[in-house]
Design an enzyme around this catalytic site. Structure first.
Site: not given
Length: 604
Positions: A329-330
Site C-alpha cells: 500500500g501507501s
C-alpha cells in the site's frame, strides 16, 4: 650269592620314560597351539584380548550457544538425563531370580530352566509382583501398560527409551529404585531464556538436539561441532595403561546475532499489544540499523514458547516477517516520489495537479478520497494521495519505474539467509499497462514481506545506499550499493515528516524526543477475483531525521472491527518501538515531544 631283582628297576625306567613322553607331548601341543595363535591366526587372539582390555571413550561436545549482540544468552544447552531400558538384561535378571527362588524352595531349578513355558509364566508373575515398576511408571508420568510394553514386549532388544530429558530429581529417584535393566543417560537439552520473544528468530531443536527452524537450523553444522574418540587399554583393575589412539573433538562455534534483546523485547510487547488491542489475526515488526544493515529486532505475533512445544501450532511457528507477503500500500509512495526525483521528471519544490481527484487509465479508475487540487510533493505524502504519485509515475518510462523497484530489492531475498524467507511476488519482465504502473506507485501490483519493506526504509535512512540485511553482528558496516542520490533521499525523508503533522495520516502518533519520518499504509487483501473486505495496516519510518539511525516497520494483519487504517493500528506500536530503541542505543534526542496517541481518526 643271589642276583638282584631287575623288575622294579624296569618299572621305574618305564614310568620315567612315559612321564617324559607326556611332558614332551604337552609341551609340543602348547607350542603348536601358541604358534597357531601367534602365526597362523593371530587376529582372533587379538580380538579376544581387545574385548577384555580395550575401551573406546566418546569425547562429547555441547551444542554451541547463541548470543545477542551484547552477549546475552539466547540459546543454551543444559544437562539433562534420559531413562532407557535393556529388556534383554532385565529378562535375564528376572530369570535368575526365579531360578534362585525355585532352588531355595527345593524345586529342580535345572528342569525349570529347560521348561521355557513354565519359566516365562514365573517371570511374568515375578515382574507383576514387583511394585517398583509401578513406581517407575508413576514418576515418569507414563501409563503402566506403555512401560510394560517397552520392557516386556520384546525381550530380545538391548535398548529402548522410556523417557527423554527428565529432571535431576526424577533421575535420582529412579537411581534409588535400583531396577535391573534400567539405565540413565546423560544428555543435554536446549533452553531459550527469552522464550516467545525471540522464538521465530532462534527456531528450535528436536529432542535429539538437531536444529529444526530459524538460526538453530541455519547454523546447524557450526553449532554442532564433532565428537572425539579416545581408544585406551585398561588392566584387570580398570586402570588406564595405554592410549592406543585419540581423535580430538571439534568444538562447536558460538553464534553472535545482530539482535538486541532489549529492543527485541520492546518490539514484541508493542506488537503483541497492537494485535490484541485491534483483534488482528497476526502481525510482525522489524528494527534495522540503517548504518550497517543489522537486524536489531524481528518479532511476530502470535508467537510460541520454544521451551514447551505442546502449544506450538504450525501457524504460530511461522516467521511472518520473512514469509508472509502482502501488497504494502501507501508505504511505497515515498519510493514513487523518489523515482521522479531520481529520473529528473520532477524537482523537490514542484507541485502536482490532482484535479479532479480521479482519472482513468486504460479503462480503470485511479482516485483519492476527495479532490485535493494542486499539491506539493510534501502534501502528497502528508495526506497519502494516490492521484499525486500516480501522476508522477506516468511521467516516467515504464522500464525505469519497474527496474527501480527491482533495484531496491523487490523480488529478491533481503540477505538475512533466514530459513523460509520469501523473495516476494514481483515480475519485472512482464508487460505493464499504464494503470498497473500507477497502482505500483501506491503499493499494489507487488507483494512484499515486512523484511523487504524494512530494507527499503533502511535505504532511505542510509541516504540512498542499499545494504543487504543481516541477522549476524557485524564488526564493520556491510558494503552497500548507492541506488539514489543522497540529496534526493534527504528531501523525501524531510517530506515524510509531514505525516506526523496536523492533517497528516499519522497526526495521532507522536515519537518521544525524536523527529521521525514515516509513512502509513493500508492495503486491501487480495482474494480470488479481486479484493475482499480484509485489510493490512502498515507503519514504516526512520529516525531521527537529523541523522537517521533506525528504520522500523510494523505490520498488523486483518484488524477487527472498523479500525483498520495503518496510522491507527500500527502507528502507536511504531512510536513506542522507535522512541524506546533510540533511547536504549543512547541516540541523542533531536526534538522534545512526548509519545502519545490522540483520539483523532485518520484515513490512511
Amino acid at each position: 650269592m643271589m642276583k638282584p631283582k631287575s623288575a622294579p628297576v624296569n618299572l621305574i625306567t618305564w614310568r620315567f620314560a612315559l612321564v617324559c613322553v607326556v611332558l614332551v607331548l604337552v609341551f609340543v601341543t602348547l607350542m603348536a597351539r601358541a604358534a597357531y595363535l601367534q602365526v597362523i591366526e593371530p587376529d582372533k587372539a587379538r580380538a579376544e584380548n581387545a574385548k577384555r582390555t580395550v575401551r573406546v571413550e566418546t569425547l562429547t561436545v555441547q551444542r554451541g550457544m547463541i548470543f545477542d549482540r551484547n552477549g546475552k544468552e539466547l540459546a543454551v544447552s543444559v544437562p539433562v538425563v534420559s531413562v532407557y531400558a535393556d529388556p534383554l538384561a532385565l529378562d535375564k535378571s528376572i530369570a535368575k531370580k526365579v531360578l534362585r527362588a525355585a532352588r531355595k524352595n527345593g524345586e529342580d531349578h535345572k528342569a525349570l530352566a529347560l521348561d521355557e513355558a513354565t519359566l516365562n509364566e514365573r517371570k511374568i508373575q515375578w515382574y507383576a509382583q514387583d511394585l517398583r515398576w509401578r513406581e517407575l511408571a508413576d514418576v515418569l508420568q507414563i501409563d503402566n501398560d506403555k512401560v510394560d510394553s517397552r520392557l516386556r514386549g520384546n525381550t530380545s532388544r538391548r535398548f529402548v527409551y522410556l523417557k527423554r530429558q527428565v529432571t535431576p530429581a526424577v533421575a535420582n529417584y529412579i537411581r534409588q529404585l535400583k531396577l535391573p535393566g534400567i539405565h540413565l543417560l546423560d544428555e543435554s537439552k536446549r533452553f531459550y531464556p527469552s522464550g516467545e520473544v525471540s522464538a521465530h528468530v532462534l527456531g528450535f531443536t528436536n529432542i535429539d538436539g538437531v536444529g529444526i527452524e530459524g538460526i538453530e537450523k541455519l547454523f546447524e553444522n557450526a553449532l554442532t561441532g564433532a565428537e572425539g574418540r579416545r581408544t585406551i587399554r585398561k588392566d584387570a583393575q580398570g586402570r588406564e595403561v595405554q592410549v592406543l589412539s585419540e581423535e580430538q573433538r571439534v568444538e562447536p562455534e558460538n553464534i553472535e546475532l545482530s539482535i538486541d534483546l532489549r529492543i527485541q523485547a520492546i518490539a514484541y510487547k508493542a506488537l503483541k499489544s497492537a494485535v490484541l488491542s485491534y483483534k488482528a489475526t497476526s502481525g510482525s515488526a522489524m528494527v534495522v540499523d540503517v548504518t550497517t544493515g543489522e537486524v536489531l529486532a524481528m518479532v511476530n505475533s502470535p508467537s510460541f514458547n520454544p521451551n514447551d512445544m505442546r502449544d506450538a501450532a504450525p501457524y504460530k511457528r511461522r516467521n511472518r516477517a520473512i514469509t508472509d507477503l502482502f501488497e504494502p500500500g501507501s508505504t511505497l509512495k515515498p519510493l514513487a516520489i523518489l523515482a521522479g526525483l531520481d529520473y529528473g521528471a520532477i524537482d523537490a519544490d514542484d507541485t502536482v495537479n490532482t484535479y479532479p481527484g480521479w482519472m482513468r487509465l486504460g479503462g480503470s479508475l485511479v482516485k483519492d478520497t476527495r479532490n485535493h487540487g494542486e499539491m506539493s510533493l510534501r502534501e502528497i505524502l502528508k495526506v497519502s494521495s494516490n492521484m499525486g504519485v500516480a501522476k508522477i509515475s506516468q511521467m516516467l518510462p515504464k522500464e525505469y519505474m519497474v527496474g527501480l523497484y527491482q533495484k531496491v530489492g523487490f523480488g529478491q531475498d533481503t540477505g538475512t539467509l533466514m530459513v523460509g524467507e520469501s523473495s516476494g511476488l514481483f515480475y519485472p519482465n512482464r508487460r505493464w499497462s499504464d494503470f498497473e504502473i500507477a497502482t505500483l506507485s501506491y503499493g499494489y501490483a507487488v507483494s512484499v514481506s515486512t523484511a523487504q519493506i524494512a530494507r527499503l526504509y533502511a535505504t532511505f535512512g542510509a541516504g540512498g545506499i542499499s545494504r543487504p540485511l543481516t541477522i549476524l553482528k557485524q564488526e564493520k558496516p556491510q558494503e552497500g550499493q548507492r541506488v539514489f542520490e543522497e540529496e534526493h533521499v534527504k528531501a523525501v525523508v524531510a517530506m515524510m515528516e509531514s505525516v506526523f503533522e496536523k492533517g497528516g495520516t499519522a497526526a495521532n502518533v507522536k515519537v518521544d524526543g525524536y523527529r521521525a519520518a514515516g509513512k502509513t499504509g493500508t492495503s486491501e487483501k487480495a482474494v480470488a477475483g479481486g479484493y475482499g473486505d480484509e485489510y493490512v495496516g502498515y507503519f514504516a519510518g526512520v529516525a531521527p531525521v537529523s541523522d537517521p539511525r533506525l528504520a522500523v516497520v510494523v505490520m498488523v494483519n486483518e484488524p477487527g472491527d472498523d479500525i483498520y487504517y495503518g496510522g491507527q493500528t500500527s502507528g502507536p506500536a511504531f512510536a513506542e518501538i522507535m522512541s524506546s530503541a533510540l533511547r536504549i542505543l543512547n541516540v541523542a534526542p533531536d526534538k522534545g515531544r512526548v509519545a502519545r496517541v490522540s483520539e483523532d481518526k485518520n484515513d490512511a
